[in-house]
Design a protein around this motif. Structure first.
Motif, mmCIF file in Angstrom:
data_model
loop_
_atom_site.group_PDB
_atom_site.id
_atom_site.type_symbol
_atom_site.label_atom_id
_atom_site.label_comp_id
_atom_site.label_asym_id
_atom_site.label_seq_id
_atom_site.Cartn_x
_atom_site.Cartn_y
_atom_site.Cartn_z
ATOM 1 N N ARG A 252 0.838 -1.215 0.000
ATOM 2 C CA ARG A 252 0.000 0.000 0.000
ATOM 3 C C ARG A 252 0.865 1.254 0.000
ATOM 4 O O ARG A 252 0.539 2.259 -0.651
ATOM 5 C CB ARG A 252 -0.931 0.000 1.212
ATOM 6 C CG ARG A 252 -2.111 -0.960 1.085
ATOM 7 C CD ARG A 252 -3.172 -0.665 2.129
ATOM 8 N NE ARG A 252 -2.720 -0.926 3.489
ATOM 9 C CZ ARG A 252 -2.840 -2.101 4.111
ATOM 10 N NH1 ARG A 252 -3.399 -3.137 3.487
ATOM 11 N NH2 ARG A 252 -2.424 -2.248 5.364
ATOM 12 N N ASN A 274 0.903 -5.009 -9.518
ATOM 13 C CA ASN A 274 0.308 -5.661 -8.343
ATOM 14 C C ASN A 274 0.566 -7.169 -8.364
ATOM 15 O O ASN A 274 -0.338 -7.973 -8.592
ATOM 16 C CB ASN A 274 -1.199 -5.360 -8.309
ATOM 17 C CG ASN A 274 -1.876 -5.912 -7.071
ATOM 18 O OD1 ASN A 274 -1.214 -6.293 -6.106
ATOM 19 N ND2 ASN A 274 -3.201 -5.956 -7.092
ATOM 20 N N GLY A 277 -1.703 -9.207 -6.059
ATOM 21 C CA GLY A 277 -3.041 -9.462 -6.571
ATOM 22 C C GLY A 277 -3.051 -10.443 -7.728
ATOM 23 O O GLY A 277 -3.963 -11.271 -7.853
ATOM 24 N N ARG A 349 -8.209 -4.549 -13.966
ATOM 25 C CA ARG A 349 -7.822 -3.177 -13.652
ATOM 26 C C ARG A 349 -6.909 -3.123 -12.440
ATOM 27 O O ARG A 349 -6.054 -2.242 -12.323
ATOM 28 C CB ARG A 349 -9.072 -2.329 -13.405
ATOM 29 C CG ARG A 349 -9.909 -2.074 -14.650
ATOM 30 C CD ARG A 349 -11.083 -1.154 -14.358
ATOM 31 N NE ARG A 349 -10.646 0.190 -13.998
ATOM 32 C CZ ARG A 349 -11.485 1.185 -13.713
ATOM 33 N NH1 ARG A 349 -12.806 0.969 -13.745
ATOM 34 N NH2 ARG A 349 -11.027 2.380 -13.397
ATOM 35 N N SER A 350 -7.069 -4.086 -11.542
ATOM 36 C CA SER A 350 -6.273 -4.111 -10.314
ATOM 37 C C SER A 350 -4.854 -4.632 -10.533
ATOM 38 O O SER A 350 -4.027 -4.586 -9.623
ATOM 39 C CB SER A 350 -6.967 -4.967 -9.256
ATOM 40 O OG SER A 350 -7.133 -6.300 -9.721
ATOM 41 N N ASP A 351 -4.549 -5.131 -11.737
ATOM 42 C CA ASP A 351 -3.214 -5.687 -11.994
ATOM 43 C C ASP A 351 -2.127 -4.616 -11.941
ATOM 44 O O ASP A 351 -0.978 -4.914 -11.594
ATOM 45 C CB ASP A 351 -3.161 -6.371 -13.362
ATOM 46 C CG ASP A 351 -3.867 -7.715 -13.387
ATOM 47 O OD1 ASP A 351 -4.254 -8.202 -12.306
ATOM 48 O OD2 ASP A 351 -4.036 -8.280 -14.483
ATOM 49 N N TYR A 353 -1.201 -0.064 -11.589
ATOM 50 C CA TYR A 353 -1.676 1.270 -11.246
ATOM 51 C C TYR A 353 -0.561 2.285 -11.493
ATOM 52 O O TYR A 353 0.521 2.152 -10.937
ATOM 53 C CB TYR A 353 -2.098 1.345 -9.776
ATOM 54 C CG TYR A 353 -2.542 2.727 -9.381
ATOM 55 C CD1 TYR A 353 -3.824 3.179 -9.691
ATOM 56 C CD2 TYR A 353 -1.657 3.604 -8.759
ATOM 57 C CE1 TYR A 353 -4.219 4.467 -9.364
ATOM 58 C CE2 TYR A 353 -2.045 4.893 -8.437
ATOM 59 C CZ TYR A 353 -3.329 5.319 -8.742
ATOM 60 O OH TYR A 353 -3.715 6.602 -8.434
#
Length: 363
Positions: A252, A274, A277, A349-351, A353
């Motif tokens: 984070r 990520n 994830g 989308r979470s892969d 950022y």
């Protein structure tokens, strides 16, 4: 009905894509790699370290055999280099030629960490700080090769940099209290803060020496590694939450750091991969990814032995494309290809950022 693994097909597609790009210009002029054993491709081969993989069965599926990669075949960095259009794999900095510096080198070192003392129980290693010193020396060579600082800066601003650090700062530091005092000095929250503060300084050094397109790989689910499952899981399957929880705290903060750099550093194009994830989604639906075994290494790590790497000339499992882990800590080529493809072109989308590597290359 016999289930057919999709991984050999993925590997063929990856290699075919690379073959199709052969002779064409890669998407970026160079690719530089920083990290630990997850992407080390030979920098530890000639140093006094127990963290080495330059012997069989490592490399059993790699064209060059046992090169120092902690995998049966490709690492994530290898998969990414192919997807970026490079004809050859990015070479290790150790022994790299001046010509190779122009297209990028790999500075990664097994057992390396953000903290200099991390991994010291395994012998010599090239910490992230030392990798940055090697990179600074490489930049000085590039300035000489290209005829000036402006030319070098212009080239480096177009290159992709991937940095994957932090795993060892947990596995070979914080969660190894017999060797390191950090878990007694800091709570997990405090340790994440200490790590991120040092990481921020190190990544800023990378920026100050020309890096602009930087992908920072988060730490994966190290609490799910076969070594941790064998030692600490009651049933050999359930991941170790106290480790994964600490890792999530760190990740984070890395996302926050990426935001900060993009906002404050002129020309900075940082992004976060990520890995935690991505691995989580693979472990949630392993069969869909052609994987049958997620809690044991292909080299075989039992609950009652301390083996953490493949023994020299040990016979590995035959169906390694169906394994998530190659040894007690490191993913198989199959898993590395999955992660590399999703870092390059996000499946969720979470892969990533804010952007994946294919987009970063075009910016």
């Amino acid at each position: 009905m016999e289930r057919v693994s999709c991984v050999p097909l993925l590997r063929r597609l990856l290699l075919l894509a690379a073959a199709g790009l052969a002779g064409a210009e890669p998407q970026v002029p160079c690719y530089f790699v920083f990290g630990d054993s997850l992407v080390d491709n030979g920098n530890n081969n000639n140093i006094a370290s127990m963290a080495r993989a330059n012997y069989p069965p490592y490399g059993v599926d790699f064209p060059g055999g046992a090169t120092g990669r902690f995998s049966n075949g490709l690492t994530t960095a290898d998969a990414i280099s192919r997807l970026l259009g490079f004809d050859d794999y990015i070479p290790p900095y150790a022994g790299a030629t001046s010509e190779q510096l122009l297209t990028g080198v790999n500075f990664a070192s097994a057992a390396a960490g953000i903290r200099d003392e991390t991994g010291q129980q395994l012998g010599e290693r090239i910490s992230f700080s030392a990798q940055l010193q090697n990179y600074q020396a490489a930049v000085r060579q590039l300035v000489s090769i290209l005829g000036g600082e402006d030319a070098a800066a212009n080239r480096l601003s177009q290159c992709i940099f991937t940095v994957g650090m932090g795993s060892n700062d947990y596995l070979n530091n914080y969660f190894m209290p017999a060797f390191y005092p950090t878990s007694r000095q800091y709570t997990p929250e405090q340790y994440a803060d200490v790590l991120i503060n040092q990481y921020a300084q190190q990544l800023r050094t990378l920026y100050n020496y020309g890096a602009r397109k930087v992908a920072v790989l988060g730490v994966g689910q190290v609490g799910c590694s076969p070594n941790e499952l064998a030692q600490n899981s009651r049933n050999g399957v359930t991941c170790i939450e106290r480790i994964n929880s600490a890792v999530r705290m760190f990740n984070r903060r890395v996302v926050g750091l990426v935001n900060q750099f993009n906002r404050l550093l002129p020309g900075a194009l940082f992004t976060y991969i990520n890995c935690y994830g991505i691995f989580e989604s693979i472990m949630r639906t392993p069969v869909e990814h052609g994987l049958a075994v997620t809690n044991r290494g292909c080299c075989g790590v039992g609950r009652n032995n301390g083996q953490v790497t493949c023994l020299p000339y040990q016979t590995p499992c035959a169906n390694r494309d169906e394994y998530l882990f190659w040894d007690a800590f490191h993913p198989t080529e199959a898993a590395n290809i999955f992660v590399g493809r999703r870092a390059y072109s996000a499946a969720l989308r979470s892969d990533v950022y804010p952007v994946d590597l294919s987009t970063l290359a075009q910016l």
